[in-house]
Enzyme design. Structure first.
Site, PDB file in Angstrom:
ATOM      1  N   LYS A  36       0.829  -1.210   0.000  1.00  0.00           N
ATOM      2  CA  LYS A  36       0.000   0.000   0.000  1.00  0.00           C
ATOM      3  C   LYS A  36       0.863   1.259   0.000  1.00  0.00           C
ATOM      4  O   LYS A  36       0.328   2.378  -0.020  1.00  0.00           O
ATOM      5  CB  LYS A  36      -0.903   0.009   1.231  1.00  0.00           C
ATOM      6  CG  LYS A  36      -1.876  -1.148   1.277  1.00  0.00           C
ATOM      7  CD  LYS A  36      -2.858  -0.953   2.406  1.00  0.00           C
ATOM      8  CE  LYS A  36      -3.737  -2.147   2.681  1.00  0.00           C
ATOM      9  NZ  LYS A  36      -4.257  -2.868   1.547  1.00  0.00           N
ATOM     10  N   SER A  37       2.180   1.098   0.058  1.00  0.00           N
ATOM     11  CA  SER A  37       3.056   2.270   0.200  1.00  0.00           C
ATOM     12  C   SER A  37       2.873   3.315  -0.903  1.00  0.00           C
ATOM     13  O   SER A  37       2.874   4.520  -0.603  1.00  0.00           O
ATOM     14  CB  SER A  37       4.521   1.828   0.286  1.00  0.00           C
ATOM     15  OG  SER A  37       4.722   1.140   1.492  1.00  0.00           O
ATOM     16  N   LYS A  86      15.111  -6.342   4.535  1.00  0.00           N
ATOM     17  CA  LYS A  86      15.507  -5.322   5.509  1.00  0.00           C
ATOM     18  C   LYS A  86      16.922  -5.543   6.055  1.00  0.00           C
ATOM     19  O   LYS A  86      17.615  -4.579   6.377  1.00  0.00           O
ATOM     20  CB  LYS A  86      14.501  -5.261   6.664  1.00  0.00           C
ATOM     21  CG  LYS A  86      13.154  -4.652   6.245  1.00  0.00           C
ATOM     22  CD  LYS A  86      12.217  -4.500   7.421  1.00  0.00           C
ATOM     23  CE  LYS A  86      10.845  -4.024   6.967  1.00  0.00           C
ATOM     24  NZ  LYS A  86       9.892  -3.848   8.055  1.00  0.00           N
ATOM     25  N   GLY A 149      11.072 -11.465  15.946  1.00  0.00           N
ATOM     26  CA  GLY A 149      11.575 -11.366  14.579  1.00  0.00           C
ATOM     27  C   GLY A 149      11.974  -9.933  14.268  1.00  0.00           C
ATOM     28  O   GLY A 149      12.160  -9.103  15.169  1.00  0.00           O
ATOM     29  N   ARG A 172       7.758 -17.805  20.476  1.00  0.00           N
ATOM     30  CA  ARG A 172       7.691 -19.265  20.306  1.00  0.00           C
ATOM     31  C   ARG A 172       9.093 -19.868  20.486  1.00  0.00           C
ATOM     32  O   ARG A 172       9.268 -20.839  21.202  1.00  0.00           O
ATOM     33  CB  ARG A 172       7.133 -19.553  18.906  1.00  0.00           C
ATOM     34  CG  ARG A 172       6.958 -20.989  18.562  1.00  0.00           C
ATOM     35  CD  ARG A 172       6.278 -21.138  17.222  1.00  0.00           C
ATOM     36  NE  ARG A 172       7.036 -20.518  16.123  1.00  0.00           N
ATOM     37  CZ  ARG A 172       6.637 -20.494  14.861  1.00  0.00           C
ATOM     38  NH1 ARG A 172       5.476 -21.040  14.535  1.00  0.00           N
ATOM     39  NH2 ARG A 172       7.377 -19.929  13.932  1.00  0.00           N
ATOM     40  N   ASP A 175      14.784 -18.571  22.794  1.00  0.00           N
ATOM     41  CA  ASP A 175      16.177 -18.098  22.699  1.00  0.00           C
ATOM     42  C   ASP A 175      16.279 -16.739  22.011  1.00  0.00           C
ATOM     43  O   ASP A 175      17.108 -15.908  22.367  1.00  0.00           O
ATOM     44  CB  ASP A 175      17.032 -19.105  21.916  1.00  0.00           C
ATOM     45  CG  ASP A 175      17.574 -20.179  22.840  1.00  0.00           C
ATOM     46  OD1 ASP A 175      17.351 -20.054  24.064  1.00  0.00           O
ATOM     47  OD2 ASP A 175      18.203 -21.123  22.333  1.00  0.00           O
ATOM     48  N   GLY A 262      -2.306  -2.845  12.800  1.00  0.00           N
ATOM     49  CA  GLY A 262      -1.074  -2.126  12.484  1.00  0.00           C
ATOM     50  C   GLY A 262      -1.182  -1.112  11.358  1.00  0.00           C
ATOM     51  O   GLY A 262      -0.157  -0.635  10.857  1.00  0.00           O
TER      52      GLY A 262
END
Ligand code: NDP
Length: 298
Positions: A36-37, A86, A149, A172, A175, A262
């Site tokens: 949508k950017s 990214k 993440g 989940r 670590d 979001g």
């Protein structure tokens, strides 16, 4: 590789040569057709009377750097970067802002004669949406961040900078959450906030004022193993996903939280990128309103 560069909408600096004042920007991803950017940035440009064109660019999975090189050669001024590039954007930037270094990832590139500057606007986008659009302060609150993440990493430091009373990270794969906590502990200036990693099972007796879902579980309609008691009275539940009601959102609503998706974060991170590129801060409220009209309510 450059031959495979795919630009949606069709306009490029060369094909639009008559408009010499137009500056070109892009969002690079794979896939990218859903982004949508372009709609958001063109709306900002109209609101602020800026002469820009903003394209979707599909980079081959093994051709991100070449795609960026091709955009620079064509005279583009900057680009947003989305999944899965990214981290590669972080690597190719010749200069990184502090918040990009904190996030370990880049979602905004600025092309300058001196090189490529990498920034990250995701965190400021989330915090601005929660504090300014939704009107809930993070200061002194008990915050639960679900997920470890890229999105979670990107918002971690901006959340801490807003001075919650405590931040628990759950994931989940525990670590990854523990590693995020270790990195925070290595930074002296963040020690005033209590930051811990807990497994989902250890959330049984805890309550939070703000619960942020930074997982992609909603993509597969997966339910997160959260206790129904985690929402404090008047809690805010925020899912970084947008455009659909996720199981997390339905669950939070069922147990009394006020729920947001979001969309506001998406628009606020774009507004910050627009500000970096153009030096003008667009009013995001009409753009948020425009998108809200077009999607199911949370
Ligand atoms: P990553 O792939 O980097 O991380 C995914 C995270 O989700 C991991 O923590 C993973 O856990 C967890 N996860 C995935 N599936 C499940 C499941 N079934 N149950 C529990 N945990 C699960 O993705 P990102 O961090 O980049 O993105 C996360 C979400 O945030 C996406 O939905 C994305 O669309 C959204 N986002 C929204 C933005 C906005 O502007 N609104 C900006 C950026 C992201 P594990 O580590 O165990 O694999």
């Amino acid at each position: 590789m450059v031959g495979k560069l795919l630009i949606y909408r069709g306009l490029t600096p060369s094909s639009k040569a008559k408009d010499l004042m137009t500056d070109f920007y892009a969002v690079i991803g794979n896939p990218i057709a859903h982004s949508k950017s372009p709609i958001i940035h063109h709306a900002f440009a109209e609101l602020t009377r800026q002469d820009i064109q903003y394209e979707r660019v599909m980079a081959p999975l093994d051709g991100f750097a070449e795609t960026v090189g091709s955009l620079i050669a064509q005279g583009f001024k900057g680009a947003n970067v989305t999944v899965p590039f990214k981290l590669e954007a972080f690597e190719i930037a010749s200069q990184l802002t502090e918040r990009a270094q904190d996030a370990g990832a880049v979602n905004t590139l600025i092309f300058t004669p001196q090189g490529i500057i990498g920034d990250n606007t995701d965190g400021v986008g989330l915090v601005r949406d929660i504090t300014e659009n939704i009107g809930v302060s993070l200061k002194g609150k008990r915050v639960l961040l679900i997920g470890a993440g890229g999105a979670s990493e990107g918002v971690l430091h901006p959340i801490l900078a807003a001075q919650p009373a405590m931040l628990i990270i759950t994931n989940r794969t525990l670590d990854k959450a523990l590693n995020m906590v270790k990195r925070v502990e290595a930074r002296d200036e963040m020690v005033y906030v209590s930051v811990q990693a807990h497994a989902f099972d250890d959330l049984q007796d805890q309550q939070f004022d703000i619960v942020i879902n930074a997982t992609s579980a909603g993509l597969t309609d997966s339910q997160l193993p959260l206790p129904s008691t985690i929402f404090a009275p008047n809690a805010l539940a925020y899912d970084m996903m947008y455009g659909r009601i996720t199981p997390f959102m339905a669950f939070a609503q069922q147990y009394g939280a006020t729920v947001f998706d979001g969309l506001g974060m998406l628009i606020e991170q774009a507004a910050e990128a627009f500000y970096i590129w153009r030096g003008v801060r667009p009013d995001t409220s009409p753009v948020i309103e425009m998108f809200k009209q077009a999607q199911p309510s949370a």
